[in-house]
Motif scaffolding. Structure first.
Motif, PDB file in Angstrom:
ATOM      1  N   LEU A   1     -35.752 -13.505  23.659  1.00 16.24           N
ATOM      2  CA  LEU A   1     -36.593 -14.621  24.089  1.00 16.24           C
ATOM      3  C   LEU A   1     -37.612 -15.017  23.031  1.00 16.24           C
ATOM      4  CD1 LEU A   1     -37.298 -13.554  27.788  1.00 16.24           C
ATOM      5  CD2 LEU A   1     -35.592 -15.177  26.938  1.00 16.24           C
ATOM      6  N   TRP A   2     -38.059 -14.072  22.220  1.00  9.01           N
ATOM      7  CA  TRP A   2     -39.127 -14.354  21.259  1.00  9.01           C
ATOM      8  C   TRP A   2     -38.621 -14.407  19.817  1.00  9.01           C
ATOM      9  CZ3 TRP A   2     -41.729 -15.648  25.158  1.00  9.01           C
ATOM     10  CH2 TRP A   2     -41.788 -14.856  26.292  1.00  9.01           C
ATOM     11  N   GLY A   3     -37.315 -14.325  19.658  1.00  9.80           N
ATOM     12  CA  GLY A   3     -36.739 -14.491  18.321  1.00  9.80           C
ATOM     13  C   GLY A   3     -36.837 -13.267  17.431  1.00  9.80           C
ATOM     14  N   ALA A   4     -37.149 -12.092  17.987  1.00  7.01           N
ATOM     15  CA  ALA A   4     -37.288 -10.900  17.151  1.00  7.01           C
ATOM     16  C   ALA A   4     -35.962 -10.549  16.474  1.00  7.01           C
ATOM     17  CB  ALA A   4     -37.785  -9.726  17.989  1.00  7.01           C
ATOM     18  N   ILE A   5     -34.875 -10.612  17.251  1.00  7.26           N
ATOM     19  CA  ILE A   5     -33.569 -10.263  16.669  1.00  7.26           C
ATOM     20  C   ILE A   5     -33.145 -11.320  15.653  1.00  7.26           C
ATOM     21  CG2 ILE A   5     -31.146  -9.833  17.200  1.00  7.26           C
ATOM     22  CD1 ILE A   5     -31.981  -8.810  19.917  1.00  7.26           C
ATOM     23  N   ARG A   6     -33.378 -12.594  15.994  1.00  5.96           N
ATOM     24  CA  ARG A   6     -32.995 -13.653  15.048  1.00  5.96           C
ATOM     25  C   ARG A   6     -33.797 -13.557  13.747  1.00  5.96           C
ATOM     26  NH1 ARG A   6     -34.078 -18.520  18.740  1.00  5.96           N
ATOM     27  NH2 ARG A   6     -35.058 -16.893  19.999  1.00  5.96           N
ATOM     28  N   ARG A   7     -35.068 -13.207  13.851  1.00  5.28           N
ATOM     29  CA  ARG A   7     -35.867 -13.017  12.634  1.00  5.28           C
ATOM     30  C   ARG A   7     -35.366 -11.793  11.857  1.00  5.28           C
ATOM     31  NH1 ARG A   7     -38.189 -17.692  11.219  1.00  5.28           N
ATOM     32  NH2 ARG A   7     -39.789 -18.414  12.692  1.00  5.28           N
ATOM     33  N   GLN A   8     -34.917 -10.773  12.580  1.00  8.99           N
ATOM     34  CA  GLN A   8     -34.371  -9.601  11.892  1.00  8.99           C
ATOM     35  C   GLN A   8     -33.090  -9.973  11.147  1.00  8.99           C
ATOM     36  OE1 GLN A   8     -36.074  -6.480  12.190  1.00  8.99           O
ATOM     37  NE2 GLN A   8     -34.810  -6.072  10.390  1.00  8.99           N
ATOM     38  N   VAL A   9     -32.260 -10.793  11.772  1.00  5.30           N
ATOM     39  CA  VAL A   9     -31.049 -11.277  11.097  1.00  5.30           C
ATOM     40  C   VAL A   9     -31.427 -12.123   9.884  1.00  5.30           C
ATOM     41  CG1 VAL A   9     -29.020 -12.753  11.357  1.00  5.30           C
ATOM     42  CG2 VAL A   9     -29.654 -11.188  13.193  1.00  5.30           C
ATOM     43  N   GLU A  10     -32.425 -12.979  10.044  1.00  8.57           N
ATOM     44  CA  GLU A  10     -32.883 -13.808   8.934  1.00  8.57           C
ATOM     45  C   GLU A  10     -33.388 -12.953   7.778  1.00  8.57           C
ATOM     46  OE1 GLU A  10     -36.446 -17.079   8.081  1.00  8.57           O
ATOM     47  OE2 GLU A  10     -35.805 -16.647  10.142  1.00  8.57           O
ATOM     48  N   SER A  11     -34.123 -11.898   8.103  1.00 13.99           N
ATOM     49  CA  SER A  11     -34.619 -11.003   7.061  1.00 13.99           C
ATOM     50  C   SER A  11     -33.470 -10.292   6.348  1.00 13.99           C
ATOM     51  CB  SER A  11     -35.572  -9.972   7.666  1.00 13.99           C
ATOM     52  OG  SER A  11     -35.988  -9.034   6.692  1.00 13.99           O
ATOM     53  N   ALA A  12     -32.516  -9.800   7.116  1.00 15.92           N
ATOM     54  CA  ALA A  12     -31.367  -9.113   6.509  1.00 15.92           C
ATOM     55  C   ALA A  12     -30.548 -10.065   5.654  1.00 15.92           C
ATOM     56  CB  ALA A  12     -30.496  -8.497   7.604  1.00 15.92           C
ATOM     57  N   ARG A  13     -30.430 -11.320   6.104  1.00 12.97           N
ATOM     58  CA  ARG A  13     -29.689 -12.304   5.309  1.00 12.97           C
ATOM     59  C   ARG A  13     -30.403 -12.575   3.986  1.00 12.97           C
ATOM     60  NH1 ARG A  13     -29.989 -16.308   8.527  1.00 12.97           N
ATOM     61  NH2 ARG A  13     -28.184 -15.733   9.785  1.00 12.97           N
ATOM     62  N   GLY A  14     -31.727 -12.663   4.032  1.00 15.75           N
ATOM     63  CA  GLY A  14     -32.475 -12.862   2.790  1.00 15.75           C
ATOM     64  C   GLY A  14     -32.294 -11.695   1.831  1.00 15.75           C
ATOM     65  N   THR A  15     -32.295 -10.481   2.372  1.00 14.13           N
ATOM     66  CA  THR A  15     -32.067  -9.311   1.524  1.00 14.13           C
ATOM     67  C   THR A  15     -30.665  -9.332   0.933  1.00 14.13           C
ATOM     68  OG1 THR A  15     -33.607  -7.998   2.854  1.00 14.13           O
ATOM     69  CG2 THR A  15     -32.039  -6.799   1.492  1.00 14.13           C
ATOM     70  N   ALA A  16     -29.686  -9.745   1.719  1.00  7.79           N
ATOM     71  CA  ALA A  16     -28.312  -9.819   1.215  1.00  7.79           C
ATOM     72  C   ALA A  16     -28.194 -10.865   0.108  1.00  7.79           C
ATOM     73  CB  ALA A  16     -27.345 -10.154   2.354  1.00  7.79           C
ATOM     74  N   GLU A  17     -28.864 -11.989   0.282  1.00 16.50           N
ATOM     75  CA  GLU A  17     -28.823 -13.016  -0.757  1.00 16.50           C
ATOM     76  C   GLU A  17     -29.523 -12.544  -2.030  1.00 16.50           C
ATOM     77  OE1 GLU A  17     -28.710 -16.872   2.281  1.00 16.50           O
ATOM     78  OE2 GLU A  17     -30.597 -16.160   1.434  1.00 16.50           O
ATOM     79  N   ALA A  18     -30.596 -11.780  -1.865  1.00 22.84           N
ATOM     80  CA  ALA A  18     -31.254 -11.199  -3.049  1.00 22.84           C
ATOM     81  C   ALA A  18     -30.325 -10.208  -3.743  1.00 22.84           C
ATOM     82  CB  ALA A  18     -32.557 -10.519  -2.642  1.00 22.84           C
ATOM     83  N   THR A  19     -29.595  -9.420  -2.962  1.00 24.86           N
ATOM     84  CA  THR A  19     -28.654  -8.467  -3.542  1.00 24.86           C
ATOM     85  C   THR A  19     -27.506  -9.185  -4.232  1.00 24.86           C
ATOM     86  OG1 THR A  19     -29.198  -6.971  -1.719  1.00 24.86           O
ATOM     87  CG2 THR A  19     -27.276  -6.427  -3.044  1.00 24.86           C
ATOM     88  N   ASP A  20     -27.089 -10.309  -3.671  1.00 28.30           N
ATOM     89  CA  ASP A  20     -26.054 -11.117  -4.307  1.00 28.30           C
ATOM     90  C   ASP A  20     -26.534 -11.641  -5.660  1.00 28.30           C
ATOM     91  OD1 ASP A  20     -23.720 -12.548  -4.711  1.00 28.30           O
ATOM     92  OD2 ASP A  20     -24.412 -14.287  -3.588  1.00 28.30           O
ATOM     93  N   ALA A  21     -27.785 -12.093  -5.705  1.00 25.11           N
ATOM     94  CA  ALA A  21     -28.344 -12.553  -6.980  1.00 25.11           C
ATOM     95  C   ALA A  21     -28.435 -11.411  -7.985  1.00 25.11           C
ATOM     96  CB  ALA A  21     -29.728 -13.170  -6.751  1.00 25.11           C
ATOM     97  N   GLN A  22     -28.766 -10.223  -7.511  1.00 21.54           N
ATOM     98  CA  GLN A  22     -28.828  -9.073  -8.405  1.00 21.54           C
ATOM     99  C   GLN A  22     -27.448  -8.715  -8.937  1.00 21.54           C
ATOM    100  OE1 GLN A  22     -30.717  -6.194  -5.897  1.00 21.54           O
ATOM    101  NE2 GLN A  22     -32.754  -7.098  -6.104  1.00 21.54           N
ATOM    102  N   LEU A  23     -26.414  -8.899  -8.127  1.00 24.12           N
ATOM    103  CA  LEU A  23     -25.052  -8.669  -8.604  1.00 24.12           C
ATOM    104  C   LEU A  23     -24.694  -9.653  -9.712  1.00 24.12           C
ATOM    105  CD1 LEU A  23     -22.190  -7.509  -8.522  1.00 24.12           C
ATOM    106  CD2 LEU A  23     -21.713  -8.995  -6.545  1.00 24.12           C
ATOM    107  N   ALA A  24     -25.021 -10.932  -9.487  1.00 22.86           N
ATOM    108  CA  ALA A  24     -24.780 -11.924 -10.527  1.00 22.86           C
ATOM    109  C   ALA A  24     -25.568 -11.594 -11.789  1.00 22.86           C
ATOM    110  CB  ALA A  24     -25.152 -13.324 -10.019  1.00 22.86           C
ATOM    111  N   GLY A  25     -26.812 -11.144 -11.599  1.00 23.57           N
ATOM    112  CA  GLY A  25     -27.625 -10.763 -12.752  1.00 23.57           C
ATOM    113  C   GLY A  25     -27.063  -9.558 -13.482  1.00 23.57           C
ATOM    114  N   GLN A  26     -26.496  -8.624 -12.737  1.00 25.57           N
ATOM    115  CA  GLN A  26     -25.896  -7.458 -13.388  1.00 25.57           C
ATOM    116  C   GLN A  26     -24.696  -7.862 -14.222  1.00 25.57           C
ATOM    117  OE1 GLN A  26     -26.918  -4.694 -14.341  1.00 25.57           O
ATOM    118  NE2 GLN A  26     -26.545  -3.161 -12.793  1.00 25.57           N
ATOM    119  N   ARG A  27     -23.892  -8.778 -13.715  1.00 27.50           N
ATOM    120  CA  ARG A  27     -22.754  -9.275 -14.489  1.00 27.50           C
ATOM    121  C   ARG A  27     -23.223  -9.970 -15.761  1.00 27.50           C
ATOM    122  NH1 ARG A  27     -17.941  -9.350 -11.677  1.00 27.50           N
ATOM    123  NH2 ARG A  27     -18.052  -9.011  -9.423  1.00 27.50           N
TER     124      ARG A  27
END
Length: 526
Positions: free
Chosen positions: A166-192
């Motif tokens: 009801l208060w978006g806690a889970i959706r914000r948690q998903v949003e946070s995890a998605r942001g971390t995944a996108e940061a990790t994706d950028a780090q993968l590109a940077g490693q390459r």
């Protein structure tokens, strides 16, 4: 005789519990859809972006594709098949890239795990027990009284529970995890990109060592001849002992420089082996003392593109977005949690009669939980989330400034090395003329053999200065590609005319590898 007609089974009307469950699920879905998400929505932090690069005023602007970093093959600009093969091998075999790729897959799994919390959890259970009841007593179960003696009890049940977001806690948690995944994706590109750039720089340093080793070997041979001539002159009383000592020092300095250069080459070769996933003992690169360094034209673009293509900038921005979403998670803890749960099943003392309507049981109801007092823990959690966000925003802005600095540094290095390379090319041409004049004077008897050898040493030093500067210029161009974030396709660059400018730049840059043949094989003094 015809069998008596059978009566069609009567449809069992839905139970009140079933109707209540359907109503509750529909109401919960409506509430979940209409529910708000607490916490601020993320907006990219403002940063000061210059209109152009300070040190890039003389560069040709080119359109770059910020989305092509993973498919980029910018290393083909250097027109070296061996370098291309090494980098492409590293992209498949490098263990740092493999670790970064695994980290990215792990972050995607976390996103999926968090998203799964938005859906109900359904479990099923089937159990059977055998128990004994003492004589003179009875026990009771869901089906009624159980007689004394040995009894069986079979239960088949299913349970469903759903925590409403009801208060978006889970959706914000998903949003946070998605942001971390996108940061990790950028780090993968940077490693390459980082691995490719490191191989390119190490490879160019190795080729620089190839040229230096040949030039130093020629200098060593000439210094040996000068030492021998000085020693002979000393025996004849035409040279002093100080001149002999100075000649010995000159030879030993060249020998020492040669050892240092050979160490650097071997270590560059070892580093490349590790980067391509091969033990150094099983890896070697054949020397190429006539290597020609290519100076490609790098598409500079505009500074604002760094915010989209630099992997560290993207990772920092996505990390800030992830921490921003956690503010909403912390704020949602101040509101009650609502969980819908339902349990239903069958219970009987014989398995054959288990699944029948008289043996069914069910429970249904919501669960509302609210923390009344926690000593300020939730308030502290909100303060921590906001402080973490502020920290990541500051790191993002600092990363952007550092990115601009690294590009400006690379541009400054390339600009000055180009001018330095041209100066050393002019010096080389003059020393070639002086060497030819020295040979002519020797043929005319106006110069000694040692004068010719000294002039040849000067010529070799001029060639070494030029080749070293060209090597540094090529390495600086690789650093510029890395600092700009890569992301160019070589075929697109050729289609845009960059391929022609690359060839023109390589053709217009003096190459000491061809000129040194004249210096290394001069007409022998008579």
């Amino acid at each position: 005789m015809a069998p008596p007609p059978t009566k069609a089974p009567r449809a069992v009307p839905p139970s009140p519990a079933w109707r209540l469950l359907k109503t509750g699920v529909a109401l919960a879905a409506t509430l979940a859809i209409a529910a708000c998400a607490l916490g601020p929505d993320f907006k990219r932090p403002e940063v000061q972006v210059p209109q152009s690069f300070k040190e890039g005023a003389d560069w040709n602007r080119a359109q770059a594709n910020p989305q092509a970093s993973l498919s980029s093959d910018w290393w083909r600009m250097y027109n070296d098949d061996k370098l291309t093969a090494l980098i492409e091998q590293s992209q498949k075999a490098n263990f740092s890239i493999a670790a970064a790729e695994a980290a990215y897959r792990a972050s995607l799994a976390i996103v999926q795990a968090n998203r799964a919390q938005l859906f109900p959890i359904v479990t099923a259970d089937l159990s059977g027990t055998r128990s004994g009841t003492p004589a003179g007593g009875t026990s009771r179960s869901a089906t009624g009284s159980i007689a004394p003696g040995v009894n069986n009890d079979f239960i088949a049940s299913a349970t469903a529970s759903w925590e409403l977001d009801l208060w978006g806690a889970i959706r914000r948690q998903v949003e946070s995890a998605r942001g971390t995944a996108e940061a990790t994706d950028a780090q993968l590109a940077g490693q390459r990109l980082s691995i490719a750039a490191t191989i390119a720089i190490d490879y160019l340093q190795l080729r620089q060592a190839d040229i230096d080793i040949q030039l130093l070997t020629q200098q060593k041979d000439i210094d040996s001849r000068i030492l021998y001539m000085t020693q002979e002159a000393y025996r004849e009383g035409q040279a002093s002992n100080d001149q002999v000592l100075a000649a010995q020092d000159n030879l030993e300095v060249v020998i020492a420089d040669l050892q240092t250069t050979q160490i650097a080459r071997e270590q560059d070769e070892h580093a490349i082996a590790v980067l391509v996933g091969v033990p150094p003992g099983d890896f070697s690169i054949a020397p190429d003392p006539n290597y020609a360094f290519v100076q490609p034209e790098i598409p500079l673009g505009v500074p604002s593109q760094l915010l989209e293509r630099r992997y560290d900038v993207v990772a920092a921005e996505r990390t800030a977005a992830s921490s921003n979403a956690l503010i909403g998670v912390a704020e949602a803890a101040f509101f009650p949690t609502v969980t819908l749960s339902a349990t239903g099943g069958f219970q009987h003392n014989t398995f054959a009669n288990l699944f029948s309507l008289p043996n069914r049981f069910w429970t249904l109801g919501p669960d509302i939980a609210q923390t009344i007092f926690d000593g300020g823990e939730r308030t502290a959690a909100v303060h921590q989330a906001r402080a973490t966000y502020d920290q990541n925003v500051a790191l993002y802005r600092n990363t952007v400034l550092t990115a601009f600095q690294s590009v400006e540094d690379s541009l400054s290095s390339v600009n000055h090395l180009r001018q330095q390379s041209q100066s050393f090319a002019d010096i080389l041409k003059r020393n070639q003329q002086l060497f030819a004049s020295s040979n002519a004077q020797f043929d005319a008897g106006a110069a000694s053999q040692q004068d010719v050898l000294n002039q040849q040493l000067t010529l070799l030093l001029a060639e070494q200065n030029l080749s070293d500067t060209q090597a540094l210029l090529a390495q600086s161009s690789v650093a510029l590609v890395r600092n700009l974030g890569g992301g160019w396709d070589y075929k697109d660059m050729q289609a845009a005319g960059n391929g022609a400018s690359t060839k023109a730049t390589a053709a217009s840059t003096p190459n000491p590898a061809s000129d040194q043949q004249q210096a290394s094989n001069p007409p022998p003094p008579h």
